[in-house]
Design a protein around this motif. Structure first.
Motif, PDB file in Angstrom:
ATOM      1  N   GLY A  67       0.857  -1.181   0.000  1.00 18.30           N
ATOM      2  CA  GLY A  67       0.000   0.000   0.000  1.00 18.30           C
ATOM      3  C   GLY A  67       0.894   1.231   0.000  1.00 18.30           C
ATOM      4  O   GLY A  67       2.107   1.135  -0.140  1.00 18.30           O
ATOM      5  N   ASN A 106      -1.690   5.051   3.528  1.00 14.24           N
ATOM      6  CA  ASN A 106      -2.120   3.933   4.373  1.00 14.24           C
ATOM      7  C   ASN A 106      -1.319   3.854   5.668  1.00 14.24           C
ATOM      8  O   ASN A 106      -1.879   3.587   6.732  1.00 14.24           O
ATOM      9  CB  ASN A 106      -1.992   2.605   3.615  1.00 14.24           C
ATOM     10  CG  ASN A 106      -2.940   2.493   2.453  1.00 14.24           C
ATOM     11  OD1 ASN A 106      -2.528   2.248   1.312  1.00 14.24           O
ATOM     12  ND2 ASN A 106      -4.228   2.666   2.697  1.00 14.24           N
ATOM     13  N   ARG A 144      -8.159   4.037   3.520  1.00 13.63           N
ATOM     14  CA  ARG A 144      -8.313   2.984   4.519  1.00 13.63           C
ATOM     15  C   ARG A 144      -7.542   1.755   4.046  1.00 13.63           C
ATOM     16  O   ARG A 144      -7.580   1.427   2.867  1.00 13.63           O
ATOM     17  CB  ARG A 144      -9.793   2.643   4.724  1.00 13.63           C
ATOM     18  CG  ARG A 144     -10.659   3.816   5.080  1.00 13.63           C
ATOM     19  CD  ARG A 144     -10.345   4.432   6.424  1.00 13.63           C
ATOM     20  NE  ARG A 144     -10.664   3.554   7.542  1.00 13.63           N
ATOM     21  CZ  ARG A 144     -11.829   3.594   8.203  1.00 13.63           C
ATOM     22  NH1 ARG A 144     -12.769   4.460   7.849  1.00 13.63           N
ATOM     23  NH2 ARG A 144     -12.037   2.791   9.235  1.00 13.63           N
ATOM     24  N   THR A 205       1.395  -8.846   1.872  1.00  8.74           N
ATOM     25  CA  THR A 205      -0.047  -8.648   1.815  1.00  8.74           C
ATOM     26  C   THR A 205      -0.293  -7.267   1.227  1.00  8.74           C
ATOM     27  O   THR A 205       0.657  -6.559   0.890  1.00  8.74           O
ATOM     28  CB  THR A 205      -0.691  -8.778   3.212  1.00  8.74           C
ATOM     29  OG1 THR A 205      -2.116  -8.696   3.084  1.00  8.74           O
ATOM     30  CG2 THR A 205      -0.215  -7.687   4.148  1.00  8.74           C
ATOM     31  N   ASP A 206      -1.548  -6.895   1.076  1.00 12.34           N
ATOM     32  CA  ASP A 206      -1.844  -5.567   0.535  1.00 12.34           C
ATOM     33  C   ASP A 206      -2.848  -4.852   1.430  1.00 12.34           C
ATOM     34  O   ASP A 206      -3.440  -5.439   2.350  1.00 12.34           O
ATOM     35  CB  ASP A 206      -2.362  -5.650  -0.903  1.00 12.34           C
ATOM     36  CG  ASP A 206      -3.571  -6.559  -1.058  1.00 12.34           C
ATOM     37  OD1 ASP A 206      -4.421  -6.583  -0.134  1.00 12.34           O
ATOM     38  OD2 ASP A 206      -3.684  -7.240  -2.082  1.00 12.34           O
ATOM     39  N   ALA A 207      -3.042  -3.579   1.153  1.00 12.46           N
ATOM     40  CA  ALA A 207      -3.916  -2.752   1.983  1.00 12.46           C
ATOM     41  C   ALA A 207      -5.357  -3.250   1.947  1.00 12.46           C
ATOM     42  O   ALA A 207      -6.063  -3.178   2.959  1.00 12.46           O
ATOM     43  CB  ALA A 207      -3.852  -1.294   1.522  1.00 12.46           C
ATOM     44  N   GLN A 208      -5.798  -3.776   0.809  1.00  7.87           N
ATOM     45  CA  GLN A 208      -7.174  -4.261   0.698  1.00  7.87           C
ATOM     46  C   GLN A 208      -7.411  -5.461   1.619  1.00  7.87           C
ATOM     47  O   GLN A 208      -8.435  -5.540   2.305  1.00  7.87           O
ATOM     48  CB  GLN A 208      -7.485  -4.648  -0.751  1.00  7.87           C
ATOM     49  CG  GLN A 208      -8.926  -5.107  -0.958  1.00  7.87           C
ATOM     50  CD  GLN A 208      -9.226  -5.437  -2.414  1.00  7.87           C
ATOM     51  OE1 GLN A 208      -8.352  -5.393  -3.271  1.00  7.87           O
ATOM     52  NE2 GLN A 208     -10.470  -5.772  -2.698  1.00  7.87           N
ATOM     53  N   GLU A 209      -6.450  -6.399   1.664  1.00  8.69           N
ATOM     54  CA  GLU A 209      -6.608  -7.563   2.534  1.00  8.69           C
ATOM     55  C   GLU A 209      -6.568  -7.152   4.003  1.00  8.69           C
ATOM     56  O   GLU A 209      -7.341  -7.663   4.821  1.00  8.69           O
ATOM     57  CB  GLU A 209      -5.514  -8.590   2.251  1.00  8.69           C
ATOM     58  CG  GLU A 209      -5.685  -9.864   3.062  1.00  8.69           C
ATOM     59  CD  GLU A 209      -4.743 -10.969   2.642  1.00  8.69           C
ATOM     60  OE1 GLU A 209      -5.149 -12.147   2.658  1.00  8.69           O
ATOM     61  OE2 GLU A 209      -3.577 -10.653   2.291  1.00  8.69           O
ATOM     62  N   ASP A 211      -7.512  -4.310   5.196  1.00 15.28           N
ATOM     63  CA  ASP A 211      -8.788  -3.645   5.474  1.00 15.28           C
ATOM     64  C   ASP A 211      -9.896  -4.683   5.708  1.00 15.28           C
ATOM     65  O   ASP A 211     -10.747  -4.514   6.584  1.00 15.28           O
ATOM     66  CB  ASP A 211      -9.156  -2.730   4.308  1.00 15.28           C
ATOM     67  CG  ASP A 211     -10.273  -1.748   4.661  1.00 15.28           C
ATOM     68  OD1 ASP A 211     -10.265  -1.237   5.795  1.00 15.28           O
ATOM     69  OD2 ASP A 211     -11.136  -1.497   3.809  1.00 15.28           O
ATOM     70  N   GLN A 212      -9.882  -5.763   4.945  1.00 15.22           N
ATOM     71  CA  GLN A 212     -10.876  -6.825   5.137  1.00 15.22           C
ATOM     72  C   GLN A 212     -10.690  -7.513   6.485  1.00 15.22           C
ATOM     73  O   GLN A 212     -11.668  -7.802   7.186  1.00 15.22           O
ATOM     74  CB  GLN A 212     -10.761  -7.850   4.006  1.00 15.22           C
ATOM     75  CG  GLN A 212     -11.203  -7.323   2.649  1.00 15.22           C
ATOM     76  CD  GLN A 212     -10.944  -8.309   1.530  1.00 15.22           C
ATOM     77  OE1 GLN A 212     -10.276  -9.331   1.725  1.00 15.22           O
ATOM     78  NE2 GLN A 212     -11.456  -8.016   0.347  1.00 15.22           N
TER      79      GLN A 212
END
Length: 320
Positions: A67, A106, A144, A205-209, A211-212
């Motif tokens: 991120g 992020n 986010r 990992t990434d920011a989307q994961e 966030d989930q």
């Protein structure tokens, strides 16, 4: 029994710990605590002497997540607009537009935050709490997840502005890394390579994961008995005669949220009293302040909190 979502949390956290551990050696427990702070979308204050890996830990966490991240070196001449952003005039369109500051990221690394002026420190308050920046009458949301990792040296007071209680309370957790053991330090010397940089870490990992995963933390079960246990700890700090400042309601919420994350990183879908005990010191310690007479007697916050927790009855069952 671990659910598939909890197993995914555990898998991601283990990968992050292994990745960060290649840079910050011998501190797996502290890395786990820092990641629990991330999983609550809280903010982390790294409070320790120079050369113990505070900035390295912050950069390693940021680089392990695919991120955006920015780093700000706090100095006395840093302005609030250097943090949040500023309105600039565009001569071509003859209009003003907002130029985003480094908080629109992020992961924000605030290096030596106590060297910034109180006005600049206060510029972080709204964005840390509300995840938005208000400028010229309008609000702009930051991305986010949003995670602030700030560092400071607690023993160097020249040219610094100590963080006030209200700003300390904005940090979900305060950690001290401390020195590594002799064997780890010897291994660090043997493996030292001048060309090695913290930026060389590959993301796992990434920011989307992330966030989930953060959204799934609310699914961790906190039994009524555990809730009462957490409230009892907070209430005891407010009534203790040696404390002029006890734990706030924000601190109580933070303790519950971080306990959930700690349970999830242990592959469990429910919180136990041991989870609460494990995170109580880094979550609550910086939210408490001693009376002057207690300081003169040599009372320590960490010892006081440990003794206080030992006196509170532990729930017999985490599921009742």
């Amino acid at each position: 029994m671990a659910t598939p979502s909890i197993m995914r949390v555990n898998s991601v956290v283990d990968a992050l710990i292994d990745n960060v551990d290649t840079v910050v050696r011998g501190k797996r427990h502290e890395i786990r605590l820092a990641l629990c702070c991330l999983l609550t979308e809280g903010h982390l204050l790294l409070d320790d002497v120079p050369g113990t890996g505070k900035t390295s830990l912050a950069k390693a966490i940021a680089n392990s997540i695919s991120g955006s991240w920015t780093r700000v070196q706090f100095t006395p001449d840093l302005l609030p607009t250097d943090i949040t952003g500023v309105m600039v005039f565009d001569q071509r369109s003859s209009s003003f537009s907002f130029r985003e500051g480094p908080v629109f990221t992020n992961v924000l690394i605030g290096d030596e935050i106590n060297r910034g002026s109180p006005k600049t420190q206060a510029a972080l308050l709204e964005v840390m709490e509300e995840r938005q920046v208000t400028f010229d009458g309008s609000s702009r949301l930051v991305p986010r997840p949003f995670f602030v990792i700030a560092t400071q040296n607690p023993r160097d007071f020249q040219g610094t502005f100590p963080l006030p209680d209200v700003q300390l309370d904005r940090f979900t957790m305060r950690l001290s890394l401390g020195y590594v053991d002799a064997d780890t330090e010897a291994a660090l010397l043997d493996s030292f390579h001048r060309g090695r940089r913290d930026d060389d870490l590959d993301p796992v990992t990434d920011a989307q994961e992330i966030d989930q995963i953060i959204s799934e933390m609310d699914l961790i079960t906190v039994a009524p008995s555990i809730t009462e246990y957490i409230v009892s700890i907070a209430t005891a700090t407010r009534q203790h005669p040696d404390l002029r400042l006890g734990v706030s309601t924000r601190g109580t919420l933070a303790l519950m949220r971080v306990s959930r994350a700690f349970a999830a990183t242990d592959n469990r879908s429910y919180v136990t009293p041991d989870d609460v005990k494990a995170v109580a010191a880094p979550v609550l310690g910086h939210r408490m302040a001693l009376r002057a007479e207690a300081e003169l007697r040599g009372v320590r916050i960490d010892t006081l909190l440990a003794d206080l927790i030992d006196e509170i009855p532990v729930p017999r069952s985490a599921n009742s």
